[in-house]
Write a protein that holds these residues in place. Structure first.
Motif, PDB file in Angstrom:
ATOM      1  N   SER A  71       0.860  -1.192   0.000  1.00 46.80           N
ATOM      2  CA  SER A  71       0.000   0.000   0.000  1.00 46.80           C
ATOM      3  C   SER A  71       0.890   1.233   0.000  1.00 46.80           C
ATOM      4  CB  SER A  71      -0.889   0.019   1.252  1.00 46.80           C
ATOM      5  OG  SER A  71      -0.069   0.131   2.399  1.00 46.80           O
ATOM      6  N   ARG A  72       0.268   2.341  -0.295  1.00 45.84           N
ATOM      7  CA  ARG A  72       0.962   3.619  -0.082  1.00 45.84           C
ATOM      8  C   ARG A  72       0.368   4.199   1.186  1.00 45.84           C
ATOM      9  NH1 ARG A  72       4.075   4.249  -4.507  1.00 45.84           N
ATOM     10  NH2 ARG A  72       3.270   3.552  -6.522  1.00 45.84           N
ATOM     11  N   CYS A  73       1.198   4.715   2.069  1.00 48.47           N
ATOM     12  CA  CYS A  73       0.712   5.137   3.385  1.00 48.47           C
ATOM     13  C   CYS A  73       1.316   6.509   3.719  1.00 48.47           C
ATOM     14  CB  CYS A  73       1.117   4.089   4.422  1.00 48.47           C
ATOM     15  SG  CYS A  73       0.545   4.408   6.090  1.00 48.47           S
ATOM     16  N   ILE A 126      10.232  -0.495  -9.944  1.00 50.71           N
ATOM     17  CA  ILE A 126      10.568  -0.651 -11.360  1.00 50.71           C
ATOM     18  C   ILE A 126      11.260   0.595 -11.917  1.00 50.71           C
ATOM     19  CG2 ILE A 126       8.695  -2.284 -11.816  1.00 50.71           C
ATOM     20  CD1 ILE A 126       7.300   0.132 -13.338  1.00 50.71           C
ATOM     21  N   ASP A 127      11.133   1.729 -11.199  1.00 49.16           N
ATOM     22  CA  ASP A 127      11.612   3.007 -11.751  1.00 49.16           C
ATOM     23  C   ASP A 127      13.142   3.104 -11.839  1.00 49.16           C
ATOM     24  OD1 ASP A 127       8.944   3.648 -11.720  1.00 49.16           O
ATOM     25  OD2 ASP A 127       9.055   4.811  -9.870  1.00 49.16           O
ATOM     26  N   ASN A 128      13.825   2.302 -11.061  1.00 46.19           N
ATOM     27  CA  ASN A 128      15.293   2.362 -10.930  1.00 46.19           C
ATOM     28  C   ASN A 128      15.781   3.771 -10.598  1.00 46.19           C
ATOM     29  OD1 ASN A 128      17.547   0.812 -10.652  1.00 46.19           O
ATOM     30  ND2 ASN A 128      18.261   1.116 -12.748  1.00 46.19           N
ATOM     31  N   VAL A 168       5.504   5.576 -20.963  1.00 48.46           N
ATOM     32  CA  VAL A 168       5.983   4.555 -20.031  1.00 48.46           C
ATOM     33  C   VAL A 168       6.113   5.141 -18.624  1.00 48.46           C
ATOM     34  CG1 VAL A 168       7.221   3.258 -21.814  1.00 48.46           C
ATOM     35  CG2 VAL A 168       8.450   4.950 -20.488  1.00 48.46           C
ATOM     36  N   MET A 169       6.122   4.241 -17.645  1.00 47.46           N
ATOM     37  CA  MET A 169       6.230   4.667 -16.240  1.00 47.46           C
ATOM     38  C   MET A 169       7.649   5.120 -15.899  1.00 47.46           C
ATOM     39  SD  MET A 169       3.987   2.072 -13.935  1.00 47.46           S
ATOM     40  CE  MET A 169       2.231   2.338 -13.708  1.00 47.46           C
ATOM     41  N   GLY A 170       7.853   5.424 -14.650  1.00 46.96           N
ATOM     42  CA  GLY A 170       9.188   5.822 -14.197  1.00 46.96           C
ATOM     43  C   GLY A 170       9.156   6.956 -13.199  1.00 46.96           C
ATOM     44  N   ARG A 171       7.967   7.422 -12.890  1.00 47.20           N
ATOM     45  CA  ARG A 171       7.800   8.573 -11.982  1.00 47.20           C
ATOM     46  C   ARG A 171       8.695   9.725 -12.440  1.00 47.20           C
ATOM     47  NH1 ARG A 171       5.095   8.472  -7.043  1.00 47.20           N
ATOM     48  NH2 ARG A 171       5.038   6.227  -6.988  1.00 47.20           N
ATOM     49  N   ALA A 221       8.507   9.390 -21.160  1.00 50.23           N
ATOM     50  CA  ALA A 221       8.494   9.058 -19.738  1.00 50.23           C
ATOM     51  C   ALA A 221       7.393   9.861 -19.050  1.00 50.23           C
ATOM     52  CB  ALA A 221       9.852   9.399 -19.120  1.00 50.23           C
ATOM     53  N   GLU A 222       6.628   9.194 -18.203  1.00 52.13           N
ATOM     54  CA  GLU A 222       5.499   9.871 -17.552  1.00 52.13           C
ATOM     55  C   GLU A 222       5.949  11.073 -16.725  1.00 52.13           C
ATOM     56  OE1 GLU A 222       3.598   7.280 -14.704  1.00 52.13           O
ATOM     57  OE2 GLU A 222       5.445   7.010 -13.571  1.00 52.13           O
ATOM     58  N   GLY A 223       7.231  11.092 -16.350  1.00 55.73           N
ATOM     59  CA  GLY A 223       7.755  12.204 -15.539  1.00 55.73           C
ATOM     60  C   GLY A 223       7.847  13.501 -16.318  1.00 55.73           C
ATOM     61  N   GLY A 250       0.908   1.838 -18.962  1.00 59.34           N
ATOM     62  CA  GLY A 250       0.264   1.739 -17.645  1.00 59.34           C
ATOM     63  C   GLY A 250       0.775   0.601 -16.771  1.00 59.34           C
ATOM     64  N   HIS A 251      -0.121   0.069 -15.951  1.00 59.14           N
ATOM     65  CA  HIS A 251       0.301  -0.850 -14.892  1.00 59.14           C
ATOM     66  C   HIS A 251       0.710  -2.240 -15.375  1.00 59.14           C
ATOM     67  CE1 HIS A 251      -1.364   2.350 -12.464  1.00 59.14           C
ATOM     68  NE2 HIS A 251      -0.701   1.851 -11.449  1.00 59.14           N
ATOM     69  N   VAL A 252       0.458  -2.546 -16.652  1.00 61.50           N
ATOM     70  CA  VAL A 252       0.968  -3.848 -17.121  1.00 61.50           C
ATOM     71  C   VAL A 252       2.484  -3.906 -16.957  1.00 61.50           C
ATOM     72  CG1 VAL A 252      -0.844  -4.473 -18.779  1.00 61.50           C
ATOM     73  CG2 VAL A 252       1.056  -3.072 -19.529  1.00 61.50           C
ATOM     74  N   GLN A 253       3.118  -2.742 -16.946  1.00 62.63           N
ATOM     75  CA  GLN A 253       4.580  -2.698 -16.801  1.00 62.63           C
ATOM     76  C   GLN A 253       5.054  -3.297 -15.480  1.00 62.63           C
ATOM     77  OE1 GLN A 253       6.089   1.419 -18.483  1.00 62.63           O
ATOM     78  NE2 GLN A 253       3.925   1.555 -17.977  1.00 62.63           N
ATOM     79  N   ARG A 254       4.152  -3.339 -14.505  1.00 64.67           N
ATOM     80  CA  ARG A 254       4.548  -3.871 -13.190  1.00 64.67           C
ATOM     81  C   ARG A 254       4.165  -5.334 -13.012  1.00 64.67           C
ATOM     82  NH1 ARG A 254       2.883   1.072  -9.554  1.00 64.67           N
ATOM     83  NH2 ARG A 254       1.401  -0.388  -8.651  1.00 64.67           N
ATOM     84  N   GLY A 255       3.421  -5.877 -13.986  1.00 66.23           N
ATOM     85  CA  GLY A 255       2.809  -7.184 -13.744  1.00 66.23           C
ATOM     86  C   GLY A 255       3.507  -8.379 -14.353  1.00 66.23           C
TER      87      GLY A 255
HETATM   88  O1  F6P Z   1       6.942   3.809  -8.448  1.00 66.31           O
HETATM   89  C1  F6P Z   1       6.475   2.815  -9.272  1.00 66.31           C
HETATM   90  C2  F6P Z   1       5.358   3.319 -10.123  1.00 66.31           C
HETATM   91  O2  F6P Z   1       4.922   2.258 -10.952  1.00 66.31           O
HETATM   92  C3  F6P Z   1       5.663   4.559 -10.965  1.00 66.31           C
HETATM   93  O3  F6P Z   1       6.372   4.230 -12.129  1.00 66.31           O
HETATM   94  C4  F6P Z   1       4.294   5.101 -11.203  1.00 66.31           C
HETATM   95  O4  F6P Z   1       4.331   6.491 -11.402  1.00 66.31           O
HETATM   96  C5  F6P Z   1       3.587   4.799  -9.916  1.00 66.31           C
HETATM   97  O5  F6P Z   1       4.266   3.709  -9.328  1.00 66.31           O
HETATM   98  C6  F6P Z   1       2.133   4.451 -10.079  1.00 66.31           C
HETATM   99  O6  F6P Z   1       1.600   4.303  -8.815  1.00 66.31           O
HETATM  100  P1  F6P Z   1       0.176   3.691  -8.488  1.00 66.31           P
HETATM  101  O7  F6P Z   1       0.273   2.212  -8.680  1.00 66.31           O
HETATM  102  O8  F6P Z   1      -0.052   4.064  -7.070  1.00 66.31           O
HETATM  103  O9  F6P Z   1      -0.780   4.303  -9.459  1.00 66.31           O
END
Ligand code: F6P
Length: 329
Positions: A71-73, A126-128, A168-171, A221-223, A250-255
């Motif tokens: 979670s994020r807290c 995943i952001d490194n 793509v993600m990466g914050r 990059a989403e940043g 989107g979130h498929v990048q984490r899955g």
């Molecule tokens: O920090 C990992 C990350 O996947 C970022 O790349 C992205 O900006 C963020 O988390 C997305 O967060 P959430 O899953 O809370 O939408």
């Protein structure tokens, strides 16, 4: 050190499960009792602990995500909340904690360590973008997922002679976009570390059309901004002639299922975390530097900005990727 707890926190990353498995198995091998904390810092505050044995982690090496939950807290930034968490750790008689997560999660880890709890962090994002380690757990899998998807996008782009903008993600980091751009043979990486140059990008797209290249791919990059916003600028400001389409990965990048690299990295880091706690280490992150595992003090790595690897920037430029202009500091 008799009882240790494991927590995953922040955005999940592929390899968290192999890390939990390695910590559990190493701890059991060393005669420790192991507990998992469900759902990150929120679960800690809600006192959600589960005992972990080898059966509980069986088969987890193959699974993406984190079976403990995360979670994020944001409220964990508050001192009174941190003290509440410490009380729970005391009540549970936990002697050491391993936290797997990104920058925010390890900042929370440092807070607990400063109150005297031995805590070891593992870079799980995943952001490194964590300073002090060459790689985080999950980065390799995320990149493999991205290149798989971009390869597929390129196939349809080529059939239609289109340009694709892929977000793509990466914050705040352009690492994923830059690395994926190199390994997919894409043409442009729009990343926060450099200033995008729309006229140059359009010039490159036009040059490619003229030279009968049938597809161009731009990784954003989403940043920097949303892919849609970038596409609008390309069309309205750049007056690009080619047909442009957008895909937000989107979130498929984490899955993705953790790659060999991430399974091994997570296993090695997990083992090192337990050995570090047993040997009396208290407040550090396990890092990989030039292929070697190291412990780095939280105070040396947190609150610092990680730059992109210089050799990757050079490589991108040398093979003709447009990455924008240097930002004056
Ligand atoms: O920090 C990992 C990350 O996947 C970022 O790349 C992205 O900006 C963020 O988390 C997305 O967060 P959430 O899953 O809370 O939408």
């Amino acid at each position: 050190m008799k009882r240790i707890a494991i927590m995953t926190s922040g955005g999940d990353s592929p390899g968290m499960n192999p890390a939990i498995r390695s910590i559990t198995r190493t701890g059991l091998h060393k005669g420790l009792e192991i507990f998992g904390i469900r759902h990150g810092y929120q679960g800690l505050l809600d006192d959600e602990f589960i005992p972990l044995d080898s059966h509980a982690v069986s088969g987890r090496i193959r699974d993406a995500g984190t079976f403990l939950g995360t979670s994020r807290c944001p409220e964990f930034i508050k001192e009174e909340v941190q003290l509440r968490a410490l009380k729970i750790m005391e009540k549970r008689r936990i002697d050491g904690l391993v936290i797997i997560g990104g920058d925010g999660s390890l900042t929370g880890a440092r807070a607990l360590y400063r109150y005297g709890l031995p805590v070891i962090g593992l870079p799980g994002t995943i952001d490194n973008d964590l300073f002090g380690t060459d790689m985080g757990i999950g980065v390799d899998t995320a990149l493999n997922t991205i290149i798989h998807l971009v390869d597929m996008i390129r196939a349809t782009a080529a059939s239609h002679r289109r340009c694709f903008v892929v977000e793509v993600m990466g914050r705040g980091s352009g690492y994923l976009a830059l690395m994926a751009c190199i390994s997919t043979g894409s043409q442009v990486a729009v990343i926060p570390e450099f200033r995008m140059n729309i006229p140059k990008i359009v010039q490159e797209l036009d040059r490619r059309s003229t030279n009968n290249h049938n597809a161009s791919v731009i990784l954003v990059a989403e940043g920097v901004c949303q892919g849609a916003e970038f596409m609008q600028r390309l069309v309205e400001v750049g007056k690009v002639k080619q047909e442009v389409r957008l895909t937000v990965l989107g979130h498929v990048q984490r899955g993705g299922t953790p790659t060999h690299y991430d399974r091994l990295l997570a296993s090695r880091m997990g083992e090192m975390a337990v050995l570090a706690l047993i040997s009396g280490e208290k407040g550090s992150m396990v890092a990989t530097v030039n292929g070697k595992m190291q412990l780095r003090d939280f105070d040396d790595i947190l609150d610092r900005r990680k730059g992109l690897p210089g050799d990757a920037i050079r490589l991108a430029r040398n093979i003709g990727i447009e990455i924008g202009d240097v930002v004056e500091s």
